[in-house]
Design an enzyme around this catalytic site. Structure first.
Site, PDB file in Angstrom:
ATOM      1  N   TYR A 261      12.392  19.474  45.056  1.00  0.00           N
ATOM      2  CA  TYR A 261      13.377  19.899  43.972  1.00  0.00           C
ATOM      3  C   TYR A 261      12.368  20.282  42.782  1.00  0.00           C
ATOM      4  CZ  TYR A 261      16.633  20.731  39.914  1.00  0.00           C
ATOM      5  OH  TYR A 261      17.242  21.072  38.891  1.00  0.00           O
TER       6      TYR A 261
ATOM      7  N   LYS B  33      16.234  28.479  42.663  1.00  0.00           N
ATOM      8  CA  LYS B  33      17.556  27.777  43.285  1.00  0.00           C
ATOM      9  C   LYS B  33      18.125  29.131  44.373  1.00  0.00           C
ATOM     10  CE  LYS B  33      18.556  23.963  40.376  1.00  0.00           C
ATOM     11  NZ  LYS B  33      19.063  23.724  39.114  1.00  0.00           N
TER      12      LYS B  33
ATOM     13  N   SER C 173      15.548  27.274  37.148  1.00  0.00           N
ATOM     14  CA  SER C 173      16.785  27.314  38.250  1.00  0.00           C
ATOM     15  C   SER C 173      16.726  28.488  38.911  1.00  0.00           C
ATOM     16  CB  SER C 173      18.045  26.834  37.604  1.00  0.00           C
ATOM     17  OG  SER C 173      18.218  25.612  37.439  1.00  0.00           O
TER      18      SER C 173
ATOM     19  N   VAL D 202      16.418  27.543  32.652  1.00  0.00           N
ATOM     20  CA  VAL D 202      16.244  26.909  31.705  1.00  0.00           C
ATOM     21  C   VAL D 202      15.024  27.521  31.020  1.00  0.00           C
ATOM     22  CG1 VAL D 202      17.819  24.887  31.180  1.00  0.00           C
ATOM     23  CG2 VAL D 202      15.369  24.538  32.259  1.00  0.00           C
TER      24      VAL D 202
HETATM   25  N1  GLN Z   1      14.512  21.726  36.315  1.00  0.00           N
HETATM   26  C1  GLN Z   1      15.523  22.083  35.623  1.00  0.00           C
HETATM   27  C2  GLN Z   1      16.435  20.790  35.698  1.00  0.00           C
HETATM   28  O1  GLN Z   1      16.484  20.046  36.708  1.00  0.00           O
HETATM   29  C3  GLN Z   1      16.468  23.211  36.287  1.00  0.00           C
HETATM   30  C4  GLN Z   1      17.682  23.566  35.253  1.00  0.00           C
HETATM   31  C5  GLN Z   1      18.010  24.996  34.985  1.00  0.00           C
HETATM   32  O2  GLN Z   1      16.888  25.832  35.040  1.00  0.00           O
HETATM   33  N2  GLN Z   1      18.858  25.118  34.476  1.00  0.00           N
HETATM   34  O3  GLN Z   1      17.150  20.279  34.889  1.00  0.00           O
END
Ligand code: GLN
Length: 314
Positions: free
Chosen positions: A193, A69, A66, A264
């Site tokens: 994504y 993002k 994430s 994550v």
């Molecule tokens: N690719 C992960 C998901 O879509 C990203 C989530 C994250 O890093 N918090 O769940």
């Protein structure tokens, strides 16, 4: 803060983190992430002069998840400007990163671009008029440009695994499509994504990528190249502070006091505006899905440097 001090500080922090036995839980809902050892810890600081201070596993690549993002938001603002905000909000969600509950009440408009739903809308925005391959290529070129490092890649196995197991993300995207807030086919928006999340970087590369956020939108301390405007940089940092750690954002602001974005994979990018770009990585997560030791390490760093943006000594 002399370079010597910063190197001592990162060395001390890495040594201290190596002693921790409670290291959090590695994300296992994306199968390739489950194989990563929780023993890793890496940290890199790049200061406003461009000097680099690293310790631990700072050169070992991990899935930034994430954190990307932030880069996707930067690109989307560059392409559609403030019209983005008609489709995604700017408020903390107070819910988990993958939550769907608010979408019904709020008519398919995600709370912010840093939760999964918001980033899927951002991916859809990037897709307008392009093919997924072109957008993914453009995203990689953006990362190569901001870091000056063409070796950064997307881990195709991680992207495929997210595609195979991302039922929650499919639900989010379909639900938002029902509210007409996803304009392209759901599979295409999600394809972008998943690839964006699967970016593989080490702490040194990630801290390099964060330099434009440290430098008011300039690519780095020693250049006038502009990635985004000063005002937009400030606004992205505000969003990182309020929303960068999901429902752990308040706790992160309380303990660290820096705009940050977690993933994550166990990485965190934290920015000290005008002073430093910091990347930490430790794969074990706390209960809000943020790196457990990464947060502790940043807390220690801020205590020793006085870098919290809330310090009163200015
Ligand atoms: N690719 C992960 C998901 O879509 C990203 C989530 C994250 O890093 N918090 O769940």
């Amino acid at each position: 803060m002399t370079p010597h001090n910063l190197q001592t500080i990162v060395d001390d922090i890495a040594a201290e983190m190596a002693q921790h036995t409670l290291r959090g839980k590695v994300a296992d809902y994306i199968p390739p992430l489950a194989c990563v050892s929780p023993d890793h810890f890496g940290i890199t600081i790049i200061d406003r002069k461009g000097d680099v201070f690293s310790a631990g596993d700072a050169d070992k690549a991990f899935s930034i998840q994430s954190i990307s993002k932030v880069f996707a938001l930067t690109m989307a603002l560059g392409s559609v400007g403030d019209s983005l905000w008609a489709r995604v909000g700017r408020e903390p969600s107070g819910s988990g990163f993958n939550s769907i509950v608010q979408l019904e009440w709020e008519k398919g408009i995600p709370r912010n671009p840093f939760i999964n739903a918001g980033a899927i809308v951002v991916a859809d925005v990037l897709l307008a008029g392009y093919q997924p391959k072109e957008v993914i290529g453009e995203f990689l070129r953006f990362l190569h440009m901001v870091t000056g490092d063409n070796t950064i890649t997307i881990d195709k196995a991680v992207a495929q695994s997210e595609q195979d197991t991302g039922f929650g993300n499919f639900a989010l995207a379909n639900y938002m499509r029902a509210f007409k807030n996803i304009h392209n086919p759901v599979e295409k928006a999600l394809g972008i994504y998943f690839h964006i999340c699967a970016l593989s970087m080490n702490c040194q590369q990630l801290a390099m990528a964060g330099r434009y956020l440290m430098c008011g939108g300039r690519r780095g301390p020693n250049t006038q190249d502009t990635i985004i405007s000063r005002q937009r940089t400030r606004r992205i940092l505000a969003l990182m502070m309020m929303c960068g750690h999901y429902d752990g954002s308040g706790e992160f602001a309380y303990r660290v006091g820096l705009p940050g974005k977690s993933g994550v994979g166990g990485g965190i990018l934290a920015i000290v505006p005008g002073i430093a770009s910091i990347a930490v990585w430790s794969p074990g997560l706390n209960t809000t899905g943020n790196s457990k030791l990464g947060t502790i390490a940043l807390e220690h760093l801020v205590k020793r440097t006085g870098w919290s943006v809330f310090r009163a000594d200015k």
